[in-house]
Scaffold this motif. Structure first.
Motif, PDB file in Angstrom:
ATOM      1  N   HIS A 197      10.528   3.158  -0.733  1.00  8.22           N
ATOM      2  CA  HIS A 197       9.790   3.628  -1.900  1.00  8.22           C
ATOM      3  C   HIS A 197       8.474   4.316  -1.524  1.00  8.22           C
ATOM      4  CE1 HIS A 197      12.546   1.469  -4.575  1.00  8.22           C
ATOM      5  NE2 HIS A 197      12.473   0.466  -3.730  1.00  8.22           N
ATOM      6  N   GLY A 198       8.341   4.729  -0.253  1.00  9.78           N
ATOM      7  CA  GLY A 198       7.116   5.379   0.189  1.00  9.78           C
ATOM      8  C   GLY A 198       5.946   4.434   0.310  1.00  9.78           C
ATOM      9  N   LEU A 199       6.265   3.147   0.506  1.00 11.37           N
ATOM     10  CA  LEU A 199       5.237   2.118   0.566  1.00 11.37           C
ATOM     11  C   LEU A 199       5.255   1.438   1.935  1.00 11.37           C
ATOM     12  CD1 LEU A 199       6.051   0.500  -2.907  1.00 11.37           C
ATOM     13  CD2 LEU A 199       4.227   2.152  -2.424  1.00 11.37           C
ATOM     14  N   VAL A 207       0.837  -1.199   0.000  1.00 12.50           N
ATOM     15  CA  VAL A 207       0.000   0.000   0.000  1.00 12.50           C
ATOM     16  C   VAL A 207       0.870   1.247   0.000  1.00 12.50           C
ATOM     17  CG1 VAL A 207      -1.906  -1.147   1.208  1.00 12.50           C
ATOM     18  CG2 VAL A 207      -0.174   0.086   2.525  1.00 12.50           C
ATOM     19  N   GLU A 208       0.320   2.327  -0.540  1.00 14.60           N
ATOM     20  CA  GLU A 208       0.950   3.633  -0.403  1.00 14.60           C
ATOM     21  C   GLU A 208       0.734   4.139   1.014  1.00 14.60           C
ATOM     22  OE1 GLU A 208       0.810   5.757  -4.781  1.00 14.60           O
ATOM     23  OE2 GLU A 208      -0.837   6.096  -3.376  1.00 14.60           O
ATOM     24  N   VAL A 209       1.774   4.641   1.627  1.00 11.97           N
ATOM     25  CA  VAL A 209       1.669   5.089   3.008  1.00 11.97           C
ATOM     26  C   VAL A 209       0.701   6.266   3.130  1.00 11.97           C
ATOM     27  CG1 VAL A 209       2.930   6.117   4.930  1.00 11.97           C
ATOM     28  CG2 VAL A 209       3.963   4.255   3.622  1.00 11.97           C
ATOM     29  N   GLU A 210       0.795   7.240   2.237  1.00 11.81           N
ATOM     30  CA  GLU A 210       0.005   8.457   2.388  1.00 11.81           C
ATOM     31  C   GLU A 210      -1.482   8.255   2.100  1.00 11.81           C
ATOM     32  OE1 GLU A 210       0.922  11.307   3.752  1.00 11.81           O
ATOM     33  OE2 GLU A 210       2.767  10.202   4.169  1.00 11.81           O
ATOM     34  N   THR A 211      -1.795   7.424   1.107  1.00 16.13           N
ATOM     35  CA  THR A 211      -3.197   7.256   0.723  1.00 16.13           C
ATOM     36  C   THR A 211      -3.830   5.994   1.297  1.00 16.13           C
ATOM     37  OG1 THR A 211      -2.685   6.002  -1.288  1.00 16.13           O
ATOM     38  CG2 THR A 211      -2.724   8.421  -1.453  1.00 16.13           C
ATOM     39  N   VAL A 261      -1.448  -0.884  -4.173  1.00 13.35           N
ATOM     40  CA  VAL A 261      -0.749  -0.503  -5.403  1.00 13.35           C
ATOM     41  C   VAL A 261       0.040  -1.686  -5.959  1.00 13.35           C
ATOM     42  CG1 VAL A 261      -0.590   1.967  -4.911  1.00 13.35           C
ATOM     43  CG2 VAL A 261       1.171   0.420  -4.026  1.00 13.35           C
ATOM     44  N   THR A 302       9.452   0.709   2.647  1.00 14.44           N
ATOM     45  CA  THR A 302       9.548   2.092   3.131  1.00 14.44           C
ATOM     46  C   THR A 302      10.453   2.939   2.244  1.00 14.44           C
ATOM     47  OG1 THR A 302       9.142   1.370   5.403  1.00 14.44           O
ATOM     48  CG2 THR A 302      10.180   3.512   5.118  1.00 14.44           C
ATOM     49  N   ARG A 361       3.112  -2.726  -6.882  1.00 14.74           N
ATOM     50  CA  ARG A 361       4.522  -2.365  -6.834  1.00 14.74           C
ATOM     51  C   ARG A 361       5.397  -3.522  -6.317  1.00 14.74           C
ATOM     52  NH1 ARG A 361       5.351   3.109  -6.100  1.00 14.74           N
ATOM     53  NH2 ARG A 361       7.576   2.592  -6.393  1.00 14.74           N
TER      54      ARG A 361
END
Length: 399
Positions: A77-79, A14-18, A22, A75, A24
């Motif tokens: 990759h912002g994930l 998952v994307e951390v912010e949203t 995803v 992390t 990936r």
């Protein structure tokens, strides 16, 4: 002889912010060893494979270490990764399958069943006897208790932003595959092998790896494999289920070797119904008692299982650990209950944060200021069932 165990865990990306699911997996796996981490059908999922262990403490340490490595890779990759049957926020149109002939064939053949394979499970392997006839008979002997392990693992109340009313919606999605569900009963390995070859010959499945029964002889190892459970946010739950499954297999094996193989009592139709009940209620309602085949409070059925396998737990040195973890699970409630409560108090993004935190082994929810409007929880199906949260015993040592 000490019976060895190992686990396979599947994780959502998952994307951390949203909080959105995803595709990936290839990105996350770039710098991770292929013998431990691998892809799955959909690019939104990765799998880890533990080592082989004799003690639950060693298994726990392995699971924690593996999760940390995977989290570090994500992390960067912002994930983040989530060990749960489903994640709250996902859109099927955003996800695509992993490259390769096998996965492409599955997508083409099974269509929406494969397209919506946005689910994750936890699989436990236990050493199987050298005698394959005995291994096949063990499936029948252990099967009546597998839905209790499903209830302990239940972690998928949400699907595509909606509250399903189930504790394990993954189970409902998973049972759409043609070979998912109870394994049935076979007199010997030859009967089982014939059934598998008949399914392959029918064209319904392409190979033995597509036997997706709740329990099966592994297609590539000399193990008996548990496949009914959701992926579990807490590593302690994975260890609890592994300890109970090993004890169930050990108890059944010793009993059959001591008394001989009894004829199957049949009436396997209730096993699918018991799994549905566990998927609906988790630990927050009733389960089917395997002894009476009547409904009983979940806590009573879990404790009945503990009593049944107590000698096997004591022999393995697992009794205290498994008992304490089981009581903690009953006190805290299922992961589905914890996730649903968080979503009700806050929103689905906070619910995803909780799942990420528990997967990482964090003690509590990482709270953050809202960056936009809260995501309300839609509801489909029946209302959720409640329980009362209780005390939180200490986790296993080692990680």
């Amino acid at each position: 002889m000490t019976v060895r165990i190992g686990v396979e865990e599947e994780f959502h990306i998952v994307e951390v912010e949203t909080g959105l699911l995803v595709p990936r997996a290839d990105t996350v796996l770039e710098d991770l060893p292929g013998q431990i981490f691998t892809t799955e059908l959909q690019q939104a999922t990765v799998e880890s494979n533990s080592g082989v262990h004799t003690s639950l403490d060693d298994l726990y340490g392995d699971v924690i270490s593996t999760r940390r490595r995977l989290d570090t890779a994500a992390t960067a990759h912002g994930l983040a990764v989530v060990a749960a049957g489903t994640v709250p926020l996902a859109r099927t149109a955003d996800i695509h399958p992993t490259a390769g002939y096998r996965y492409r064939h599955m997508v083409d053949e099974y269509r929406m069943v494969a397209d919506e394979q946005l689910i994750c499970g936890a699989h436990v392997h236990v050493d199987a006897p050298d005698d394959r006839d005995l291994t096949v008979r063990l499936m029948c002997e252990v099967a009546p208790w597998l839905h209790v392990l499903l209830a302990l693992s239940a972690s998928s109340p949400f699907w595509l932003g909606a509250d399903t009313g189930y504790a394990s919606w993954r189970t409902m999605l998973w049972q759409r595959w043609p070979t998912a569900g109870p394994a049935g009963c076979y007199a010997n390995a030859a009967q089982y092998d014939t059934a598998v070859q008949d399914l392959i010959g029918s064209g319904v499945i392409s190979d033995a790896k597509m036997i997706y029964h709740d329990i099966r002889p592994s297609a590539h190892q000399q193990t008996i494999e548990l496949r009914i459970c959701d992926a579990c946010p807490r590593a302690e739950t994975v260890v609890l289920i592994a300890g109970l499954f090993r004890a169930l297999v050990t108890e059944a094996r010793e009993r059959l070797e001591r008394t001989g193989v009894p004829p199957c009592q049949g009436r396997h139709e209730w096993l699918r119904a018991a799994a549905w009940r566990a998927a609906r209620s988790g630990l927050e309602g009733v389960l089917v008692d395997p002894g009476t085949r009547q409904e009983a409070p979940a806590a009573e059925v879990v404790r009945s299982l503990l009593r049944r396998v107590r000698p096997a737990l004591e022999t393995a040195g697992d009794r205290q650990t498994v008992r304490e973890l089981a009581e903690r699970a009953l006190a805290d409630g299922s992961a589905a209950h914890r996730l649903r409560r968080t979503a009700a108090d806050q929103d689905l993004l906070a619910c995803t944060d909780l799942a990420i935190a528990e997967t990482r082994g964090a003690a509590g929810l990482r709270r953050r200021p809202a960056t936009g409007p809260a995501r309300p929880v839609a509801r489909i199906g029946l209302p959720a069932e409640d329980d009362v949260p209780g005390p939180h015993p200490a986790p296993l040592a080692g990680g």
